[in-house]
Design an enzyme around this catalytic site. Sequence first.
Site: not given
Length: 143
Positions: A7-8, A64-66, A68-69, A97, A132-133
């Site tokens: 994004d921006h 994105c900025g963080t 996160i979104g 993993h 396992r992974h």
Amino acid sequence: MIAIGSDHGGFALKQEVMAHLKERGEEFCDLGCYEEKSCDYPVYAKAVCEAILSGKCDKGILICGTGIGISITANRYPGIRAALCTDCFCAEATRQHNDANILAMGGRVVGPGLALKIVDTFLDTPFSGDERHSRRIGLIEHE
Ligand code: RB5
């Protein structure tokens, strides 16, 4: 082929990442955004996830900025494992993993120097293939 989107808030870092991918000789497609004007990160997360799920691309990078979104959104798509990374340790571990298929970063969090090392680590680290992974990844998809 690598799909890349932002994004921006991630636009400036995406330009640096694309220049770096070019230097590495990687094939990639920029799925937007194409200017720094305010826009909605789910649109670009969707475009990158669809490029991977259709088989057109095998890995993605979302910014994105963080971070996160755009990573929250990407992880709503079954088959997508998006890892938000702020360091090379996590970038390496998530490939080994989790067999992460999308690297997410925050353009307002990591500087370009670190971000490009994170990109290199993510792209150059293979999945361990350990039973396992693989089992744990299978459990993610079946819950
Ligand atoms: C945009 O201002 C910002 O909210 C977005 O880039 C991202 O950080 C959201 O998680």
